[in-house]
Each structure stands twice: as C-alpha cells, then as structure tokens.
Scaffold this motif. Structure first.
Motif, PDB file in Angstrom:
ATOM      1  N   ILE A  76       0.844  -1.203   0.000  1.00  0.00           N
ATOM      2  CA  ILE A  76       0.000   0.000   0.000  1.00  0.00           C
ATOM      3  C   ILE A  76       0.880   1.254   0.000  1.00  0.00           C
ATOM      4  O   ILE A  76       0.653   2.201  -0.763  1.00  0.00           O
ATOM      5  CB  ILE A  76      -0.936   0.001   1.219  1.00  0.00           C
ATOM      6  N   SER A  77       1.908   1.261   0.867  1.00  0.00           N
ATOM      7  CA  SER A  77       2.809   2.412   0.949  1.00  0.00           C
ATOM      8  C   SER A  77       3.539   2.624  -0.366  1.00  0.00           C
ATOM      9  O   SER A  77       3.643   3.759  -0.863  1.00  0.00           O
ATOM     10  CB  SER A  77       3.826   2.198   2.081  1.00  0.00           C
ATOM     11  N   PHE A  78       4.042   1.539  -0.940  1.00  0.00           N
ATOM     12  CA  PHE A  78       4.769   1.617  -2.206  1.00  0.00           C
ATOM     13  C   PHE A  78       3.858   2.150  -3.319  1.00  0.00           C
ATOM     14  O   PHE A  78       4.239   3.040  -4.081  1.00  0.00           O
ATOM     15  CB  PHE A  78       5.308   0.240  -2.573  1.00  0.00           C
ATOM     16  N   THR A  79       2.648   1.614  -3.393  1.00  0.00           N
ATOM     17  CA  THR A  79       1.701   2.024  -4.435  1.00  0.00           C
ATOM     18  C   THR A  79       1.338   3.493  -4.312  1.00  0.00           C
ATOM     19  O   THR A  79       1.297   4.231  -5.309  1.00  0.00           O
ATOM     20  CB  THR A  79       0.427   1.161  -4.366  1.00  0.00           C
ATOM     21  N   GLN A  80       1.078   3.943  -3.073  1.00  0.00           N
ATOM     22  CA  GLN A  80       0.745   5.353  -2.856  1.00  0.00           C
ATOM     23  C   GLN A  80       1.912   6.254  -3.245  1.00  0.00           C
ATOM     24  O   GLN A  80       1.722   7.336  -3.802  1.00  0.00           O
ATOM     25  CB  GLN A  80       0.367   5.578  -1.389  1.00  0.00           C
ATOM     26  N   GLY A  81       3.140   5.799  -2.938  1.00  0.00           N
ATOM     27  CA  GLY A  81       4.306   6.579  -3.315  1.00  0.00           C
ATOM     28  C   GLY A  81       4.425   6.728  -4.822  1.00  0.00           C
ATOM     29  O   GLY A  81       4.689   7.833  -5.333  1.00  0.00           O
ATOM     30  N   ILE A  82       4.217   5.646  -5.550  1.00  0.00           N
ATOM     31  CA  ILE A  82       4.288   5.696  -7.018  1.00  0.00           C
ATOM     32  C   ILE A  82       3.187   6.586  -7.580  1.00  0.00           C
ATOM     33  O   ILE A  82       3.404   7.376  -8.510  1.00  0.00           O
ATOM     34  CB  ILE A  82       4.189   4.276  -7.614  1.00  0.00           C
ATOM     35  N   ILE A  83       1.986   6.481  -7.005  1.00  0.00           N
ATOM     36  CA  ILE A  83       0.864   7.305  -7.465  1.00  0.00           C
ATOM     37  C   ILE A  83       1.176   8.790  -7.295  1.00  0.00           C
ATOM     38  O   ILE A  83       0.979   9.604  -8.207  1.00  0.00           O
ATOM     39  CB  ILE A  83      -0.435   6.931  -6.724  1.00  0.00           C
ATOM     40  N   TYR A  84       1.671   9.153  -6.093  1.00  0.00           N
ATOM     41  CA  TYR A  84       1.971  10.570  -5.851  1.00  0.00           C
ATOM     42  C   TYR A  84       3.158  11.050  -6.679  1.00  0.00           C
ATOM     43  O   TYR A  84       3.213  12.221  -7.079  1.00  0.00           O
ATOM     44  CB  TYR A  84       2.215  10.825  -4.358  1.00  0.00           C
ATOM     45  N   SER A  85       4.093  10.160  -6.952  1.00  0.00           N
ATOM     46  CA  SER A  85       5.198  10.521  -7.829  1.00  0.00           C
ATOM     47  C   SER A  85       4.669  10.877  -9.222  1.00  0.00           C
ATOM     48  O   SER A  85       5.088  11.879  -9.827  1.00  0.00           O
ATOM     49  CB  SER A  85       6.190   9.368  -7.917  1.00  0.00           C
TER      50      SER A  85
ATOM     51  N   ILE B  40      10.126  11.258  -4.315  1.00  0.00           N
ATOM     52  CA  ILE B  40       9.123  10.295  -3.853  1.00  0.00           C
ATOM     53  C   ILE B  40       9.284   8.964  -4.577  1.00  0.00           C
ATOM     54  O   ILE B  40       9.125   7.893  -3.975  1.00  0.00           O
ATOM     55  CB  ILE B  40       7.698  10.857  -4.079  1.00  0.00           C
ATOM     56  N   PHE B  41       9.651   9.006  -5.847  1.00  0.00           N
ATOM     57  CA  PHE B  41       9.890   7.775  -6.603  1.00  0.00           C
ATOM     58  C   PHE B  41      11.067   6.993  -6.015  1.00  0.00           C
ATOM     59  O   PHE B  41      10.989   5.769  -5.832  1.00  0.00           O
ATOM     60  CB  PHE B  41      10.160   8.113  -8.075  1.00  0.00           C
ATOM     61  N   LEU B  42      12.148   7.691  -5.696  1.00  0.00           N
ATOM     62  CA  LEU B  42      13.318   7.031  -5.100  1.00  0.00           C
ATOM     63  C   LEU B  42      13.002   6.456  -3.727  1.00  0.00           C
ATOM     64  O   LEU B  42      13.476   5.370  -3.373  1.00  0.00           O
ATOM     65  CB  LEU B  42      14.481   8.030  -4.992  1.00  0.00           C
ATOM     66  N   CYS B  43      12.182   7.178  -2.963  1.00  0.00           N
ATOM     67  CA  CYS B  43      11.769   6.677  -1.647  1.00  0.00           C
ATOM     68  C   CYS B  43      10.901   5.426  -1.792  1.00  0.00           C
ATOM     69  O   CYS B  43      11.002   4.488  -0.984  1.00  0.00           O
ATOM     70  CB  CYS B  43      11.009   7.751  -0.880  1.00  0.00           C
ATOM     71  N   SER B  44      10.058   5.403  -2.811  1.00  0.00           N
ATOM     72  CA  SER B  44       9.221   4.224  -3.067  1.00  0.00           C
ATOM     73  C   SER B  44      10.088   3.021  -3.436  1.00  0.00           C
ATOM     74  O   SER B  44       9.848   1.903  -2.969  1.00  0.00           O
ATOM     75  CB  SER B  44       8.216   4.520  -4.187  1.00  0.00           C
ATOM     76  N   LEU B  45      11.091   3.245  -4.282  1.00  0.00           N
ATOM     77  CA  LEU B  45      12.014   2.172  -4.643  1.00  0.00           C
ATOM     78  C   LEU B  45      12.779   1.671  -3.421  1.00  0.00           C
ATOM     79  O   LEU B  45      13.117   0.483  -3.334  1.00  0.00           O
ATOM     80  CB  LEU B  45      13.002   2.649  -5.707  1.00  0.00           C
TER      81      LEU B  45
ATOM     82  N   ILE C 161       5.659   6.063   6.064  1.00  0.00           N
ATOM     83  CA  ILE C 161       4.711   7.047   6.610  1.00  0.00           C
ATOM     84  C   ILE C 161       5.243   8.465   6.384  1.00  0.00           C
ATOM     85  O   ILE C 161       4.511   9.368   5.962  1.00  0.00           O
ATOM     86  CB  ILE C 161       4.457   6.791   8.107  1.00  0.00           C
ATOM     87  N   VAL C 162       6.536   8.659   6.679  1.00  0.00           N
ATOM     88  CA  VAL C 162       7.149   9.974   6.465  1.00  0.00           C
ATOM     89  C   VAL C 162       7.135  10.325   4.977  1.00  0.00           C
ATOM     90  O   VAL C 162       6.828  11.462   4.594  1.00  0.00           O
ATOM     91  CB  VAL C 162       8.590   9.998   7.011  1.00  0.00           C
ATOM     92  N   MET C 163       7.458   9.350   4.127  1.00  0.00           N
ATOM     93  CA  MET C 163       7.431   9.570   2.679  1.00  0.00           C
ATOM     94  C   MET C 163       6.039   9.997   2.215  1.00  0.00           C
ATOM     95  O   MET C 163       5.892  10.939   1.418  1.00  0.00           O
ATOM     96  CB  MET C 163       7.847   8.291   1.949  1.00  0.00           C
ATOM     97  N   TYR C 164       5.018   9.326   2.704  1.00  0.00           N
ATOM     98  CA  TYR C 164       3.637   9.631   2.311  1.00  0.00           C
ATOM     99  C   TYR C 164       3.259  11.046   2.753  1.00  0.00           C
ATOM    100  O   TYR C 164       2.604  11.789   2.004  1.00  0.00           O
ATOM    101  CB  TYR C 164       2.692   8.609   2.933  1.00  0.00           C
ATOM    102  N   TYR C 165       3.702  11.441   3.942  1.00  0.00           N
ATOM    103  CA  TYR C 165       3.425  12.794   4.448  1.00  0.00           C
ATOM    104  C   TYR C 165       4.061  13.847   3.536  1.00  0.00           C
ATOM    105  O   TYR C 165       3.415  14.835   3.165  1.00  0.00           O
ATOM    106  CB  TYR C 165       3.957  12.931   5.871  1.00  0.00           C
ATOM    107  N   VAL C 166       5.324  13.633   3.168  1.00  0.00           N
ATOM    108  CA  VAL C 166       6.015  14.575   2.282  1.00  0.00           C
ATOM    109  C   VAL C 166       5.316  14.644   0.932  1.00  0.00           C
ATOM    110  O   VAL C 166       5.148  15.731   0.359  1.00  0.00           O
ATOM    111  CB  VAL C 166       7.489  14.165   2.099  1.00  0.00           C
ATOM    112  N   ALA C 167       4.875  13.502   0.427  1.00  0.00           N
ATOM    113  CA  ALA C 167       4.208  13.463  -0.877  1.00  0.00           C
ATOM    114  C   ALA C 167       2.904  14.253  -0.857  1.00  0.00           C
ATOM    115  O   ALA C 167       2.651  15.082  -1.746  1.00  0.00           O
ATOM    116  CB  ALA C 167       3.941  12.015  -1.278  1.00  0.00           C
ATOM    117  N   VAL C 168       2.074  14.028   0.159  1.00  0.00           N
ATOM    118  CA  VAL C 168       0.768  14.693   0.244  1.00  0.00           C
ATOM    119  C   VAL C 168       0.939  16.191   0.443  1.00  0.00           C
ATOM    120  O   VAL C 168       0.326  17.009  -0.258  1.00  0.00           O
ATOM    121  CB  VAL C 168      -0.069  14.082   1.385  1.00  0.00           C
ATOM    122  N   MET C 169       1.777  16.580   1.407  1.00  0.00           N
ATOM    123  CA  MET C 169       1.954  17.995   1.704  1.00  0.00           C
ATOM    124  C   MET C 169       2.679  18.711   0.568  1.00  0.00           C
ATOM    125  O   MET C 169       2.368  19.862   0.252  1.00  0.00           O
ATOM    126  CB  MET C 169       2.737  18.144   3.012  1.00  0.00           C
TER     127      MET C 169
END
Length: 401
Positions: A14-23, A45-50, A231-239
């Motif tokens: 879920i975290s990986f998918t959300q990261g790719i989506i926001y990227s 965000i892409f690098l964080c997802s990887l 979680i931190v990655m997702y926060y940075v992506a959304v904000m």
C-alpha cells in the motif's frame, strides 16, 4: 507474477503504491504548471518508493523464488547516493526561480551513477563471464551492504546540511531585498526538511533499538523501520503536492563564497546582476558622507511617496526610483538605518499604524484593516513587526494611549 500477500507485504505494498501514485501526480502537475520543483519532488518520492521495494518484495516471497531472486539481486532499488542530491536540487528549485540543472550539477549524481554501473558490471560478470553467483555467493543483496548503507546515509546527511545552509542564505537575502520577507520564508521548506531529517534519524534510532532489543534485528523486526519510513514519505508526498508557494526572486549563489548571493536585477538601469552583501548584520558605528547622502534621499522618497504602503515593495523598486543600483541602497539601509530592508520598511509601516491609532482610526476600522492600509500583507506579519518594534502587541499598545 509471484507475490505472497500477507500482513507485512500488503502494508508495504500500500505504501509503495501510494508513493508511485503521488510521484506520477507530482510529475503531471510539474508538466501542467511548468513548475521545476515538482519534477524534483516527484523524483524524490519515486526514489523513496524504490527504497521500500526490496523489503516489500522480500515479504512477497521474491528472495525465495527464481527468477525473482535474481531480479532483486541485479536491479539496484535503493539509490542512496541519488536521494541527497535530489532533495538539495528540490530545495534550490523551490526557493530560486532562476535555478537550472547544469553540467556542473552532474558531479552531484556521479556517486549514484558509479553504484549503478557497479551493479550492472556484477550482473554482466556473473551471468555472462563467470556463469554463476560470484559476487552474490554470500546470498546478500548489494543494496543492503553495510558500507553502502553507511556511505549512503553520510551522503544524505551532507546534502541535508547543504539544503539547510541554502535555506538560511535565502532567508538572509529575502530580508535584504523585499519588504514582505515573512510571507515567503515558506513553512513548507522547514516542514519537509524536518521530515527528511526524520528519515535520516530513523536508521540511527532503529540501530539503538536493535542494540537494546536484539530480536529486532530479524527480518520482521526491520519491517517496522520501513513502515515508519513509508509514513514519512507519504506525508512529504501529500503535503508537497498541495504546496502552492513559489519564490519569485531570482538569484545566483555559490555555497562557498563569503558573499555568496548574486541578485538578478532586471529592473535596475544598466545592470543585469547586482551583488547583495547578506552579511550586513554587522553594522558600522561611523557612517560615511556617501551613506548619509543616500540615507537622506531614501527617507525623503519613502515619506513623500509613502512607498511603505506597497505590500510588495522590493529593494530594486527603491533603487529604480532613485536611479541607482540595489547594492548601494542595500548598503545604505544596513549602515545608515542600522537594519535590513524588510525591517526598515516595516518600521515606516509601524509608524504609520501608530499615527492612525493617534488619530483614532482604530475606533472606525479594524486593526487588520489599518495594518493593510499601511502596507502589511498579513495579520501574523503585522503582529510580529509591531511587537518587535514597540515591545507590545497592538492591543496592549492601544491600552496605553
């Protein structure tokens, strides 16, 4: 495609998918708005997802099955040497509209490129020369090599420090060249730098936890690290996606010069660039006749034309009206008025507010209305400037008159 769905793998999926989506969303936003900073945030965000991917796929059973095991071995997923430079470029592109990725910036990406070539070379040797696992005979993914992880963390710390320094220089410059510095200091900059710091501190925290609780050194124990990281990655992506603020003051900067800021002065007569000394916080006790001359002209111009009422007044605006360059005006304000440009203009605004109070306008208008009429662009900026100038809040000041 093989994938074992379970609690550990599914949560990271879920975290990986959300990261790719926001990227992808950030990339689309960058293309639509032509905002360079969103390109860099998308890549971050892409690098964080990887970075999460090996652990995600490991829980999904890839390390236990072929050909998925070889895919993980020979595909570099944790690009630690790229993450630091990317966040540094994001900081520059967010704060400086004149920032462009140039040939001299390629050097920042060289360590990451070397690691990538290293993994490709291993693949070529093992598969086409040796014909078996030579570099992977220990069964350990090179992404998790201790030396690589430590050097990668050190690289990110260095670029975190460079990003902070860049932001601090930016703040000093803004107080020297605009009268609305408070409104463009960008809370988002501080927020994402703190979030990035959390990412850097997480490995250290988990190393301490593993020392106290050795059972956390297990594969499942390490899962918690990647959960908090995601979680931190997702926060940075959304904000970051919702952040609309961009700087409009172009400048050039070298991190290693004593006087590192070069302001582009497109509004200045016969000039394309003007050096702004951001170290004017050290004021001189004696003032030269030239400074006195320009100080008098500045005071007369500001008072007669009430320039302080312009909420977007800049140093270059003042220089243009006086038909001189911004560096002279900046030097005069710092040495003659004993303050930076932002504080100088705010002083005139505060005096105008105090005069309005003396004339009883606060009985007919709101405090915010008076502040806006005198050139302030926000309630927070007005309250901070008034408190700094008088030692009292506007309401406290009114109680004494």
């Amino acid at each position: 495609m093989h994938f074992d769905f379970g609690f550990y793998s599914s949560v990271l999926l879920i975290s990986f998918t959300q990261g790719i989506i926001y990227s992808c969303l950030l990339l689309a936003k960058a293309i639509k708005t032509e905002n360079k900073s969103n390109y860099w945030l998308s890549l971050f965000i892409f690098l964080c997802s990887l970075y999460i991917a090996p652990w995600l796929l490991g829980f999904g059973g890839w390390y236990d099955n072929q050909p998925y095991r070889d895919i993980l071995f020979y595909t570099p997923l944790q690009h630690l040497f790229f993450i630091g430079p990317v966040i540094f470029f994001y900081t520059q592109s967010l704060l400086n509209p004149s920032f462009k990725f140039s040939k001299k910036d390629i050097g920042h990406l060289l360590p990451g490129c070397i690691y990538f070539i290293y993994i490709i070379s291993i693949f070529i040797y093992d598969k086409f020369i040796y014909g078996d696992y030579y570099f992977y005979k220990d069964g350990m993914d090179k992404d998790f090599d201790t030396l690589y992880q430590k050097l990668g963390l050190a690289s990110m710390i260095i670029y975190f420090i460079l990003s902070i320094r860049y932001y601090n220089v930016y703040k000093k410059l803004m107080f020297q060249v605009v009268s609305y510095a408070d409104s463009i200091l960008f809370k988002w900059i501080k927020t994402y730098l703190i979030a990035f710091l959390v990412m850097l501190v997480l490995p250290i925290i988990f190393d301490i936890i593993e020392y106290i609780y050795p059972e956390m050194k297990s594969y499942k124990g390490s899962w918690w690290f990647y959960l908090f990281f995601s979680i931190v990655m997702y926060y940075v992506a959304v904000m970051g996606y919702s952040n609309p603020v961009l700087s409009s003051i172009p400048y050039k900067m070298s991190l290693f010069d004593k006087n590192p800021v070069l302001l582009l002065g497109e509004n200045q007569p016969n000039e394309t660039e003007t050096i702004i000394d951001i170290q004017h916080e050290t004021f001189k006790e004696t003032i030269s006749p030239e400074i006195e001359h320009w100080k008098s002209k500045i005071e007369t111009l500001i008072q007669e034309q009430k320039l302080y009422k312009n909420p977007e007044l800049t140093l270059t605006d003042l220089a243009k009206k006086l038909e001189t360059n911004a560096s002279i005006i900046s030097k005069t304000i710092n040495q003659g008025f004993q303050m930076n440009f932002n504080d100088c203009i705010n002083t005139y605004r505060i005096e105008a507010v105090k005069n309005s109070f003396a004339n009883g306008e606060h009985k007919k208008s709101t405090l915010l209305g008076i502040a806006f009429d005198c050139g302030f662009n926000s309630k927070a900026t007005f309250n901070r400037a008034f408190k700094k100038n008088t030692g009292k809040t506007p309401k406290e000041y009114l109680d004494f008159i």
